[in-house]
Structure formats: structure tokens, C-alpha cells
Design a protein around this motif. Structure first.
Motif, short mmCIF file in Angstrom:
data_model
loop_
_atom_site.label_atom_id
_atom_site.label_comp_id
_atom_site.label_asym_id
_atom_site.label_seq_id
_atom_site.Cartn_x
_atom_site.Cartn_y
_atom_site.Cartn_z
N LEU C 103 -1.33 -7.30 5.94
CA LEU C 103 -0.08 -6.59 6.15
C LEU C 103 0.67 -6.52 4.83
O LEU C 103 1.23 -7.52 4.39
N GLN C 104 0.64 -5.38 4.19
CA GLN C 104 1.50 -5.24 3.02
C GLN C 104 2.82 -4.65 3.51
O GLN C 104 3.69 -5.39 3.95
N GLN C 132 -15.30 0.00 10.54
CA GLN C 132 -14.78 1.13 9.75
C GLN C 132 -14.64 2.38 10.61
O GLN C 132 -13.64 3.09 10.53
N ASN C 138 -6.83 5.54 11.48
CA ASN C 138 -5.58 4.87 11.10
C ASN C 138 -5.47 4.82 9.58
O ASN C 138 -6.20 4.07 8.93
N LEU C 139 -4.59 5.64 9.02
CA LEU C 139 -4.43 5.63 7.57
C LEU C 139 -3.57 4.46 7.14
O LEU C 139 -2.53 4.19 7.73
N CYS C 140 -4.03 3.78 6.10
CA CYS C 140 -3.22 2.73 5.46
C CYS C 140 -3.11 3.12 4.00
O CYS C 140 -4.09 3.55 3.40
N ARG C 141 -1.93 3.01 3.43
CA ARG C 141 -1.75 3.43 2.05
C ARG C 141 -1.66 2.24 1.11
O ARG C 141 -1.64 2.41 -0.10
N CYS C 142 -1.55 1.03 1.66
CA CYS C 142 -1.33 -0.14 0.79
C CYS C 142 -2.60 -0.88 0.41
O CYS C 142 -2.76 -1.29 -0.73
N THR C 143 -3.46 -1.12 1.37
CA THR C 143 -4.45 -2.19 1.21
C THR C 143 -5.80 -1.74 0.67
O THR C 143 -6.61 -2.58 0.29
N GLY C 144 -6.08 -0.42 0.71
CA GLY C 144 -7.45 -0.02 0.45
C GLY C 144 -8.38 -0.52 1.54
O GLY C 144 -9.59 -0.57 1.35
N TYR C 145 -7.81 -0.91 2.64
CA TYR C 145 -8.51 -1.31 3.88
C TYR C 145 -9.30 -2.62 3.74
O TYR C 145 -9.80 -3.15 4.73
N THR C 146 -9.43 -3.12 2.52
CA THR C 146 -10.33 -4.25 2.30
C THR C 146 -9.90 -5.47 3.11
O THR C 146 -10.70 -6.06 3.84
N GLN C 147 -8.63 -5.86 2.98
CA GLN C 147 -8.19 -7.06 3.69
C GLN C 147 -8.04 -6.80 5.20
O GLN C 147 -8.08 -7.74 6.00
N ILE C 149 -10.25 -5.01 6.91
CA ILE C 149 -11.60 -5.23 7.45
C ILE C 149 -11.96 -6.71 7.40
O ILE C 149 -12.55 -7.24 8.34
#
Lengths: 777, 335, 194
Positions: C103-104, C132, C138-147, C149
Motif C-alpha cells: 500500500l503506497q 497477474q 486494477n491499475l496501480c500507479r505506485c508500486t509497479g505491482y511487485t509488492q 503480487i
């Protein structure tokens, strides 16, 4: 610089950190996870009205007349305002105030704000907008920066000296011409960077309440509360002590919420007129018009080097498309030149950068403000240089490493510098030596490096006060409350403040509360921009803690009748190192101290040392510490379609001490994601009519989970002498070199030198064809 | 947020009732299935019906049934269900694949097969907000007099963008409509006109009540290939469905190819079967036939600048995706 | 205006709303369930995702009446459901997102976590590709999805009783653990005190 500004990199108690360097939860993580966290649009006040904005359908036009009477007559409408209600100009940079909350005499892009309505609900406000009549006299619209550079009539901003030029900076350092004479190899070329926008998932929103006592409260999704307070005070003519700006939980910013925005002034004015709270929530389309994203840039670079790969001179010419307003443009223009002089040693450097106005949504600061574009051009040139010299691109970069504790050619002081270790890490992790240049056709690896500022030593308005202030309240319950003007925009700065307090005062992280970004409650901090918060707020937190710590230690030493050196505060306990019977909870220690010293509290401050070169603009780009980054990108180019598949990105980032490595990794990963997205997918532009090409999250394609490469974050800790425990920034640096590393990887994969962003498959396929036919010819 | 224009919502419980409600307000009422396309379009002011008739509570429009006549697909079957339905996966794989790549996961949970088939055409000059279109001076498809795809164009060339349409066409599927005069069945291949404003030969008082997929050849293979910028969420920039029937020897005994996201109508590429008949996947002759099909498709399919993505490049992608679709269709045959 | 009969997070509620309101408006403006976020206005970003009969659905383009007769779960419903089932703290998905710092800014995360919860309800052991796919709306703009996943994989690993695969930066740091779940944290601290 005062002693209060430097606290050294060592743990406060003993040999080891108790809190720092570990993967703690964030102070607001669970509130966000459960839906408890309150963002601006979640705020509902009794009797609240809803406001909407009327926008210009013309890219450039004079406003001849506005008639609002029909709108005002509509049932449910409580107020309508236009430019004449808010005539005072503003701008985030005090030297270039060229914006109005609502257009006064002309509109400068499609989407420019013209009028605002407050009504009982959004539907009514929208209907009222339809009833406002505006007479426009269209003017020639500049959609191309080259045209705006060459033609000053009509002027987008009338009365300026230099046509449609927003800012021009030309600086040279060292003997540039001599450097090129000395050069044995010269590379020269054109590079272009397109516009991109922030795309924070939360649209801008503001709520204002004007109390009967004359106090204005504004909740806004801003990343710089302090500047909003200043500009609101100026435009609405309310003394600043009667303007309270609060940033609630913020749904992402990336620079896109740094300027004061029209909606903040409009809701404030409408609340003052109606005596009721007013909210305005922008639609996604409006967020695209507000923009302030990455400047499109056309760049020409020339770089000279000796036969053994040492740089002799760099010469750059840059044209920035600023869009309709100045925003941070003065700084952008400087940054586009000033921030290139690391991590490599430049013996001579010249740049000539011009920002022009066009009739397009205004550009501003996006993650890596002003320096992502030149970095793209220059790091590709280094790759070209390496090829000419038949040197490994990593080796070339190593040979030109500037070192630590040095000064750049443009007078920037470099302290810690972990760039070599960044290169080592990405080289090893990517198996570079075994794989680069040796993968089958279509697959390749590319490298690039970069540096970025950790805050800027020059505050946006000149003053001698601290850049960051902190107050601590220590309660006899055992709770420590930190009051900070810093803006947590998701990067976790509130959590960092709590970790630092926990480390310094020996309390548990869960026993620290953070109250942030409320101008009534918190001491001033200049806000979340230029990657300054961890460094500056962090140092101020330590400063405040050390004052309190002295009181507590003195009290305990006196109580225990022991030497102060024996007192330790850690993990929620106060301890006598030589008498384990004397361990007491921190709550008790606070109570003893309060009894001895009266109510407990402390302030802390941070200000930067005097930095920067001794020339006009020399302080712009001067930072107390610089972060360094290296990327290796692996691509798989589909030569049938032109799609560039990014298989993996390794990013090593020198963030000084990683206060919470998990947060650092998150910043690295998010930066890499955003860089790759800019390179391959996103393009913020207008069409031939000056209309935004697709102001929606469908047409502006931000990557999904399936479009995001595997990212390996590698943390390098050079430990800075001046950062809080040695920390530097991590939020913006790791974006920069991802883009040129990708371009360089494509060259390794298929021999194609991509210099014109974005790398759409259409462009790649065409270039591959041209390359093939040129080879066949 | 972006607001929906006010409307009255009706929720009939039978198809007959829905058709009657439609007839009660000619031109003023619209049907809504999943609403995943209609709601954004209404938010953009592209449709401003006085009455919206929801099909959510209409009985008998959901599910997949099987008989000697083939599969009968309820138009309210969600795209997610269709993509995971064992019968569809087995008998009509191209349709399952196409349904599974429409938009993103959440949309497929609500968006329906019928809704996708009946999807409005799309265009970068049309699928925009009211403010944006007003700034433009509107376009031919809605409120204006000019097409902007081809500057000064006088014909609407908004693109058919329904992924499932070409799949259904290669399956020789048909659609059953209920109107004031009763039911009619029409081959999906015959459903279209080349007018981007309304690209279907369906009256505004008709309701789609079933999609019928006839039994396929025993050696049926089918696939759908979709070109898009992102691997989720996006509409097609080009899509093609292929059918490849193999006889007992593994030789092609029937074939078909249909494409979407080109012009107003989903388009069957004629002459494909002739090229492939009698060839055997894995053979040189088949590979040559695939190449000829790819070139034929390239000749016939001319994407326009109606949806995002460079039109010239999209055309270049036609043979690439046709080849890929044909190869992927045979991949499962063990050929 | 109509009266909607909704079953939201286990509560039966009657709520009046205009015909043209979407579900998100009813949730946010009528029921005060502001955990459901609005990001793009029209079904492009996934921030407004709620669960309709357990399936992720975009509430910003769903006519509100479509929710009638179905079980509706918003982000506010996860923790109470977890507690009602005898669990401590929060739903494991929420807890794992917090532990992984997924959660950013947090704005996309209610929708993201509901998509993850729906996936795990159907498939307790999804592989990375499946995760994935399930989160691709669900778009996330902060995390690059890495954390993000990593967080879902942490739930999967915890459920299977195995150690999660650590990211590279963490492997470099000997012995560093993920923050513990609060209940576990309390228990271990108590042990340490004894």
C-alpha cells in the motif's frame, strides 16, 4: 549549516539500529487496507455544496464576454464565479505568476478554466454550466513548440519580453571548445522525448469551509500544503493565519499535485460567497487537462571523449514544450541542464535550454523533474561512444565515474556516491558479462546510469527559515506524537518519521502517532517535491528527538544516580546498562522526566547548507546529497510486430542508508514501472485541433499487471554524511536511467538505435524495415 | 465524477414484456444488459434515453444449452462465464477465447455475450466526453456533420470492436431476435451494415434472445487473435478469428476467417477456405496456404485511423495475426 | 427515485436513490462506504471494484439496481467477515498487503484487494501468472505491482504453511523477516518478556 542539521550516520544507541534498516509496517497501512483512510473526496460536511468548472473549448482565444445570470437563476445553484472574482495571478514559482483560478481575459488551452458553479449537487452544477454563455474571439493556436519559438505573435502571455519563450538558460562550464578539440571521438545526435502525465489514481479534489469567524479551512489533495496556503492567502486576500490547509490521505501525486490548482481557489471563494462548505472533485478528463506532466523535449547532444573513453566535453541544446503556463518551468529549464553532471566527471559542459509556451495543457514536474529527458539522450550517447571505442558500456561508465566527496563542473557538491556499486550489482545480477552482446537476435541487454537530487537547497521563495520543522509531543501515556508539515503522498514519509522517533527515543513504532500536513497544527515543511522529505524532515525529527532524549537521559541518570552513558532507551524500555534491575517502560521514563522538566515537547529543524555554484542559477540543482542509479534492462523485440517485450529490469539504487528497505524497494519498483510505461505505452499529446488525444484511462494506456516487467530492486547504501542516519532519496532517481537502458537494450537486441520516444511498435517496426533496407542497399 | 444523465429504469421480468416496453417508447428507450459499454457511453452523452430497460431480471436469457441443433447461448451469459464454459471451450473454442480477452476481468464478470455482439461501433473522435466532442464540433456519428477520421469525410467509419463477432461468424452462428412481430433468426454474418452510425440490421424495438452456434465439424479447430496495446482492458486494434476443420487424415476440410476493428462491420475474409482446403498442417503446402491467406487478408483488411494505433501499422499486423491465429488453431491438433 | 434493497457486507439495507445512479454513488453518497474509490469515472481503472456474489465488479459503471438480490462486499466488509469467522486482526489479504508495504498511496488498493480476495476464494494456490491475470483490471500507479503480487503470494504461502519466496533485495539482507501479523507479534513479545 548549524550543528542541528547534521546528526551523523550512526545508531543513536550502541552499535546497532533497533528500528532502522528493517521492514516495518507503515503507520497508515492498515487504515488504507481496511478502507478506513479518509481521502479528500471522502469528506462530507453538513450542508456541503458541489462545484463544477466550465472550461474553454478553444485552444487560444480572447474572452469578450461572460454571462452567468441564467446559470445563477437555476434552482439549486448557489453561486457562480468567473475570472473577475479572482483576478489575482498566482504561480508556484513566485517570479512567474501567470495563472488565474479562472481565465480573466483569455484562455490558453482546451480545458482552461473559465467559470465555476456551486450547487446542491453535481448534476445541478453541470446543468448550470450549460447555461453560462461565453463569447470568445479565437486566436492562432500554437500546438508545435518550434512554431512558438519562431513566432511571437500572438503572444500566449502578453507583455512578455521574449515572444512565446517561457525561459531561456544558457550556461557553460570549463573549456568546451577545447574539450572537443582534445576529443579523439565525438558522437552527436538528436533525441526527442514525448509528453507523459502522472496518472495518480486519485483525481484532484478539494473541500473548503469558511467559518463565521473568518477562518478558511481547505482540505485538498495537494502534495505541498504550505505553498497552497501561501497562494490561497494571496489570491483570496485572507491573512495566512486565517487559512488552514489540510492534506488528507493522498491517492498518489508523482509531482502532479505540486502546483496550486484552480479548484482550490474556486471552492474557497465559493465557500466564502455561499457560507456553506463546497467540494469540487475533478473528473479524470479534467485531471488530464490539469496535467503538469513531463515536458516534451527536443534535444541535440554532442559528446567528446579520448581514445581510452574519458569524456572531454558535453554540449547540449534543448527545446522544452512548456504548454500554456509557467508552473515550475523556470526550474525545469535549469534542471534540464544542471542535473546531468553526474555520476560521471565532465571536464567541460555547456547547455542551452529554452522552454516555450504552447496552447496545450501546462507541463510541470513529473517524477524526475526536468532531468529524465536529458538523461535519456546522454545515456544513449554513452552507449554510442562505447560502441565506437569498442568498450563495454559498463566499463565506459566506470572509467568516467566522478567519485565521492567531489564537486561537479557546474559547482554541485557531491558527498556520498555509490554509483560504482550500483553498476557492479546490476552487472552481476543480470549476468551481463556472459549475456550482453551474446543473446540471440531479438534479445538484448542495455545499461544506463543516473543521478538525482535529494531535495533542493533553494526554497521556492527566498527565506532564511528552516526548510523542515518538527514538533514532538510526549505524553505521560507513553505516546509520542510527531507534528510535521511534510506531505505523505504514499511514499511513506509519515512512517519514516515514526521509525526515526522510535529509534531515537526507544519507543515502539506503534507508540508513535504522526500528525501531518495540516498548516494549523504542524510546523512548516516545504512539501513533497524534489525528493526532499525523508532527508529534510528526517533530519528535523532527529534534531527534535535529540533534545528530548537529553532531558530524559539527564532525568534518568539523576534518578538512578548513574553516569549518563549507562542510560539506554530502546524497544520501549529505559535501561541502565550496568543494572538490569533498573529497566523501566518508556512510559515511566516519560513520567519521571515530565515531573522533573515540566510538560515534554521539542521542536526540530533542518536547513540545507549554502550550496551551488557562484553564478546566476547556480543554486538550482544544488542538493545536500545526490542519489545514484544504474539499470540493466533485458528486452525481447518482436521483429514481426515491433513490440518491445521487457523481460526484466534490474535497478540498483544508492539511497544512502535504507531506513526501511521495503519502502525503498517499493520506490525503486514503482519508478522502474513508470519509466518503462513512459517509454513504451504512454503519450500525452493533443490532436490537430488542440484537443487532448484521449483524456481517459482507457486511451492513455497505463500498464496493467500483465504489461509490467519483472523488476529486481537492488539497494545500495553509500551512507551519506548529512542524511538522517545517512539516508538519501529513493522516489525519483530510479526512474531516470530505466528509459535509456531500455533503448540501449534494443540496440543490443536488434542493432536499432531508438532516439525518438515513445517506442511504439509502429515506430519500431518501421525503423527495423528502414534499417534492413539500408543494409540491403 | 462524470455523471450519468437522468433516466427512468425499468426492469421487466420477461422478454415479451421488455419488447413491449421498447415499443411503448419508440426511439426513447434503450436496452441495457451488463451496461459495461452503454454506461460509459451514456456518461459521455452519446446516448440520452428517457427510459432504460434492464435485462437483468428477464428470465431465460442466461446460460448455455446443448441440443442436436448445436449450442444455444443466452445473450445475458457473462463473458467470463462464456470464456470458462466447458461446452463453449470444446465446441466453439474461438468464441471462448474471444470472450476471455474482452476488456479486463471485472468487465467480463458483468459484460455479456449479447452486449458484446450488439456493441456500438467505436472511434477516437466519438468515444469522448460531451465537453470534448463539443470542442471538436462533434462528428458525423453523433450531433455533427463531418467525419474526422478521414479529414472532411462524409461517411461514418467508426469501427466494429466486438471481439466475439468474428468468432461467431466463423462458427456460422446466428442470432435470434424477438420483436413486436415475433421471433426472427439471422446469420450473424448477415447482421452487419457498413454504416458506422448503426452497423447492425436490427430494429430498435427488437431484443436479442439467443445466439445459436450450429454443430461444428468433428475436427473443428478455432482460435481468436487480438491485437491491442495492453494485455488487458483494451479494445481490439485488430482481431481475427479462424476456423479450421480437419478431416480424419488431418487435412483441412473447411476453413473460415473473420476480422474486426477495421471498418464499421466485422468482416469475413472471403476465399480463405479455397486456399487451405486439402492442405495438411505441418506440410509445406499448408504453410504456403497460410502465407497466401495472410496476404489475402492483408489485401482485404484496411484499418482506418478510427481507433488508436497507427493505421498503417495495424494493417501490417493483419497478416501477422492471421498467421499466428492459423498456427495456433492447428497447434492443438497435434499437427 | 427508487428504493433499493441491498445486502451489503451482510447487512440488509433499504436505500433510496435516483434511477440513474451507479452502485458507487449509492455506496459512497448514501451508505457512507467511502472505502470504495473512484478513479477514472467509467470503468477503466478498477479502483471502484466491489464483489458482487463474490465476483469483482466495477461499481462506477454498474447501475445500482443491478446489485439487488446479490451479495455485495466492499472493502469495509473484509475485516468484519474475518472477525466474524473467528479470525484476529484483518483479512489475511489486507494484512499481507500491509506487511509487504504493497500500500503506497492506497487509493487503488481496496479494489485491488477485493480482486485478490475473490481470486483466493476460488483458487487458494494460484501461480504468479494467475495472480497477474486476476489483478489485470486494477491499475496501480505506485508500486509497479511487485509488492502487490508479493503480498498475494504471501497469503498463498502462509495458507500452505511454506516460506514465501523473497525478493532479491531482501535475500541480500540476512535474516530480515517480514513484519509479523499483529497477533503473532503480541504472542512473541509476550514470550520474550517471560
Amino acid at each position: 549549516m548549524a550543528a542541528r542539521d547534521i546528526h551523523g550516520p550512526k545508531p543513536p544507541w550502541g552499535e546497532h539500529f533497533q528500528v532502522i534498516g528493517k521492514g516495518h509496517r507503515k503507520v497508515d497501512g492498515l487504515a488504507k487496507a481496511t478502507g478506513d483512510a479518509i481521502y479528500a473526496d471522502d469528506i462530507v460536511l453538513p450542508g456541503m455544496l458541489h462545484a463544477k468548472t466550465l472550461r474553454s473549448p478553444h485552444a487560444h482565444a480572447k474572452i469578450k464576454a461572460i454571462r452567468t445570470d441564467k446559470a445563477l437563476a437555476l434552482e439549486g445553484v448557489h453561486a457562480v464565479i468567473t475570472g473577475s472574482d479572482l483576478p489575482e495571478c498566482y504561480g508556484v514559482i513566485p517570479w512567474t505568476p501567470d495563472e488565474n483560478a479562472l481565465a480573466v481575459d483569455k484562455v490558453r488551452f482546451i480545458g482552461d478554466e473559465v467559470a465555476a458553479v456551486a450547487a446542491v449537487d453535481e448534476d445541478t452544477a453541470n446543468r448550470a454550466l450549460e447555461l453560462i454563455e461565453v463569447d470568445y474571439e479565437p486566436l492562432h493556436a500554437f500546438l508545435d513548440p518550434n512554431e512558438a519559438l519562431g513566432r511571437g505573435d500572438p503572444q500566449i502571455h502578453e507583455g512578455r519580453k521574449d515572444g512565446n519563450v517561457s525561459k531561456h538558460v544558457k550556461l557553460d562550464f570549463g573549456d568546451v571548445d577545447g574539450g572537443f578539440e582534445e576529443a579523439e571521438v565525438v558522437v552527436e545526435g538528436d533525441y526527442s522525448f514525448h509528453g507523459t502525465t502522472h496518472g495518480a489514481i486519485e483525481p484532484h479534489c478539494a473541500v473548503a469551509q469558511f467559518g463565521a469567524d473568518g477562518n478558511l479551512t481547505l482540505w485538498s489533495s495537494t502534495q505541498i500544503t504550505h505553498y497552497v496556503q501561501r497562494e490561497i492567502s494571496k489570491v483570496l486576500d485572507i491573512e495566512p493565519q486565517h487559512v488552514r490547509v489540510i492534506q488528507p490521505c493522498l491517492g498518489g501525486a508523482f509531482g502532479g499535485k505540486s502546483d496550486p490548482f484552480s479548484l482550490e481557489f474556486c471552492v474557497s471563494k465559493l465557500a466564502m460567497i455561499t457560507g456553506r462548505p463546497v467540494k469540487m472533485l475533478w473528473t479524470r478528463e479534467e485531471v488530464f487537462y490539469a496535467h503538469r506532466g513531463r515536458h516534451p523535449a527536443q534535444m541535440h547532444y554532442r559528446t567528446g571523449a579520448t581514445r581510452d573513453g574519458r569524456l572531454t566535453a558535453v554540449d547540449a541544446k534543448i527545446l522544452l514544450d512548456g504548454g500554456a503556463y509557467s508552473s515550475f518551468g523556470l526550474v525545469t529549464t535549469y534542471y534540464s541542464g544542471q542535473l546531468l553532471t553526474g555520476p560521471y566527471h565532465f571536464p567541460a559542459y555547456r547547455f542551452d535550454s529554452t522552454r516555450v509556451f504552447t496552447n496545450t495543457p501546462p507541463c510541470g514536474p513529473k517524477r524526475g523533474h526536468g532531468s529524465v529527458q536529458p538523461r535519456f539522450a546522454f545515456e544513449i550517447q554513452l552507449d554510442e561512444l562505447a560502441e565506437k571505442l569498442e568498450l563495454d558500456p559498463i566499463e565506459l561508465r566506470r572509467r568516467n565515474f566522478q567519485g565521492d566527496s567531489t564537486e561537479t563542473i557546474n559547482g554541485q557538491r557531491i558527498t556520498s556516491n555509490g554509483f560504482l556499486e550500483c553498476l557492479d550489482k546490476v552487472e552481476t545480477a543480470s549476468d551481463w558479462k556472459e549475456r550482453r552482446g551474446k543473446l540471440p537476435f531479438g534479445r538484448g541487454l542495455g545499461v544506463a546510469g543516473s543521478m538525482y537530487i535529494t531535495g533542493t537547497n533553494y526554497p521556492i521563495y527566498p527565506n532564511d527559515m528552516p526548510q523542515a520543522g518538527i514538533q514532538l509531543k510526549v505524553d505521560r501515556s507513553g505516546l509520542v506524537t510527531v507534528f510535521t508539515g511534510g506531505n505523505d503522498i504514499g511514499q511513506g514519509s509519515n512512517s519514516v518519521a515514526a521509525y526515526l522517533v522510535a529509534e531515537e527515543l526507544g519507543v515502539e513504532v506503534s507508540d508513535v502517532r504522526v500528525v501531518a500536513a495540516d498548516t494549523d497544527l504542524c510546523p512548516v515543511d516545504l512539501g513533497a517535491y524534489s525528493s526532499r522529505v525523508t532527508f529534510m524532515v528526517g533530519n528535523a525529527v532527529i534534531d527534535a528527538c535529540r533534545k528530548l532524549r537529553a532531558q530524559i537521559v539527564d532525568t534518568l541518570a539523576a534518578t538512578w544516580e548513574c553516569d549518563k552513558k549507562r542510560v539506554r532507551l530502546m524497544r520501549g524500555m529505559a535501561l541502565d546498562l550496568e543494572d538490569s534491575e533498573r529497566a523501566i517502560p518508556m512510559r515511566e521514563a516519560f513520567q519521571l522526566t515530565e515531573a522533573a522538566c515540566d510538560t515534554l515537547g521539542a521542536t526540530g529543524s533542518y536547513n540545507t547548507p549554502k550550496l551551488g555554484g557562484d553564478y546566476r542559477g547556480g543554486a538550482i540543482g544544488a542538493s545536500p546529497a545526490y542519489s545514484f542509479t544504474a539499470h540493466v534492462v533485458e528486452v525481447d523485440v518482436d521483429c514481426e510486430t515491433g513490440f518491445i517485450g521487457v523481460k526484466k529490469v534490474w535497478c540498483a539504487h544508492d539511497c544512502g542508508r535504507a531506513l526501511n528497505p521495503r519502502l525503498v524497494a517499493g520506490q525503486i519498483e514503482g519508478s522502474v514501472y513508470m519509466g518503462i510505461a513512459e517509454a513504451l505505452l504512454e503519450d500525452h499529446k493533443v490532436n490537430r485541433f488542440g484537443l487532448h488525444d484521449g483524456p481517459s484511462l482507457l486511451d492513455y494506456p497505463m500498464p496493467t499487471t500483465l504489461d509490467t516487467p519483472e523488476i529486481e530492486a537492488l539497494i545500495v547504501e553509500s551512507v551519506d554524511p548529512e542524511g538522517p542516519y545517512g539516508a538519501k532519496e529513493a522516489g525519483e532517481g530510479p526512474l531516470h536511467s530505466s528509459i535509456p537502458a531500455l533503448a540501449n537494450a534494443v540496440y543490443d537486441a536488434v542493432g536499432l538505435r531508438l532516439t525518438d520516444l515513445p517506442f511504439t511498435p509502429a515506430k519500431v517496426l518501421r525503423a527495423l524495415r528502414e534499417m534492413k533496407s539500408a543494409a540491403g542497399a | 465524477m462524470l455523471r450519468l444523465p437522468p433516466y427512468r429504469l425499468l426492469e421487466p421480468s420477461s422478454a415479451e414484456e421488455a419488447v413491449k416496453l421498447l415499443a411503448d417508447e419508440p426511439g426513447e428507450a434503450m436496452l441495457i444488459a451488463g451496461g459495461t459499454d452503454l454506461v460509459p457511453n451514456m456518461k459521455h452523452g452519446l446516448f440520452e434515453p428517457k427510459t432504460v430497460i434492464s435485462l437483468a431480471k428477464v428470465e431465460g436469457l442466461e446460460g448455455v444449452s446443448d441440443s442436436d441443433a448445436g449450442l444455444r447461448l443466452g445473450p445475458m451469459t457473462t463473458l467470463a462465464d462464456a470464456s470458462q464454459n466447458a461446452l463453449i471451450i470444446e465446441r466453439a473454442p474461438a468464441l471462448a477465447q474471444a470472450a476471455g480477452v474482452v476488456a479486463g476481468p471485472q468487465l467480463r464478470n458483468v459484460g455479456t455475450l449479447g452486449g458484446n455482439l450488439m456493441l456500438d461501433t467505436r472511434c477516437r473522435w466519438y468515444n469522448q466526453t460531451y465537453f470534448w466532442r463539443k470542442g471538436l464540433g462533434y462528428c458525423l456519428k453523433k450531433d455533427g456533420t463531418l467525419c474526422h477520421v478521414v479529414e472532411g469525410g462524409a461517411r461514418c467509419v467508426a469501427a466494429a470492436s466486438n471481439d466475439t463477432a468474428p468468432a461467431l461468424m466463423t462458427l456460422n452462428a446466428s442470432a435470434v431476435f424477438l420483436g413486436p412481430d415475433g421471433e426472427r433468426e439471422v446469420a450473424i454474418a448477415d447482421l452487419w451494415t457498413n454504416d458506422g452510425i448503426v452497423n447492425k440490421k436490427v430494429s430498435t424495438d427488437e431484443l436479442l434472445i439467443a445466439i445459436k452456434v450450429p454443430p461444428q465439424a468433428p475436427g473443428h479447430h478455432g482460435t481468436y487473435a487480438k491485437l491491442r496495446r495492453r494485455d488487458s482492458i483494451d479494445f481490439p486494434l485488430f482481431g481475427c478469428a479462424v476456423r479450421l476443420d480437419l478431416d480424419e487424415e488431418g487435412t483441412v476440410s473447411g476453413a473460415d476467417l473473420a476480422a474486426v476493428a477495421l471498418v464499421a462491420r466485422p468482416m469475413r475474409v472471403k476465399g480463405v477456405e479455397e486456399l487451405l482446403l486439402g492442405t495438411k498442417p505441418g506440410s509445406e503446402a499448408f504453410d504456403q496456404a497460410v502465407e497466401e491467406v495472410a496476404q489475402l487478408a492483408y489485401k482485404r483488411c484496411r484499418p482506418l485511423d478510427n481507433v488508436p494505433g497507427d493505421a498503417e501499422w495495424r494493417r501490417e499486423m493483419v497478416p501477422v495475426y492471421v498467421r499466428r491465429a492459423l498456427r495456433s488453431a492447428t497447434a492443438s491438433s497435434g499437427a | 427515485m427508487r428504493t433499493l434493497h441491498l445486502l451489503v457486507n451482510g447487512d440488509r439495507l433499504a436505500v433510496a436513490a435516483p434511477d440513474h445512479w451507479t452502485l458507487i454513488e449509492v455506496l459512497r453518497y448514501r451508505l457512507g462506504l467511502t472505502g470504495t474509490k473512484q478513479g477514472c469515472d467509467k470503468g477503466d481503472c478498477g479502483a471502484c471494484t466491489v464483489l458482487l456474489n463474490g465476483k469483482p465488479t466495477l461499481s462506477c459503471i454498474l447501475p445500482a439496481s443491478r446489485a439487488e438480490g446479490h451479495e455485495l462486499t466492499t472493502i469495509e466488509g473484509l475485516r468484519p467477515a474475518h472477525c466474524a469467522a473467528g479470525g484476529e486482526g484483518t483479512d489475511p489479504v489486507q494484512d499481507a498487503f500491509d506487511r509487504c508495504d504493497a500500500l503506497q498511496c492506497g487509493f487503488c488498493q481496496p479494489g485491488m484487494m477485493l480482486s485478490a480476495r475473490a481470486l483466493l476464494n476460488e483458487n487458494a494456490q494460484p501461480d504468479r501468472k494467475t495472480i497477474q491475470e486476476a489483478l489485470s483490471g486494477n491499475l496501480c500507479r505506485c508500486t509497479g505491482y511487485t509488492q502487490i503480487i508479493e503480498a498475494v503470494e504471501l497469503v498463498v504461502a502462509d495458507a500452505a504453511g511454506v516460506d514465501p519466496v523473497l525478493p532479491a533485495w531482501q535475500v541480500d539482507r540476512d535474516g530480515e523477516d517480514l513484519p509479523l501479523a499483529p497477533a503473532v507479534e503480541k504472542a512473541t513479545t509476550a514470550e520474550g518478556d517471560n
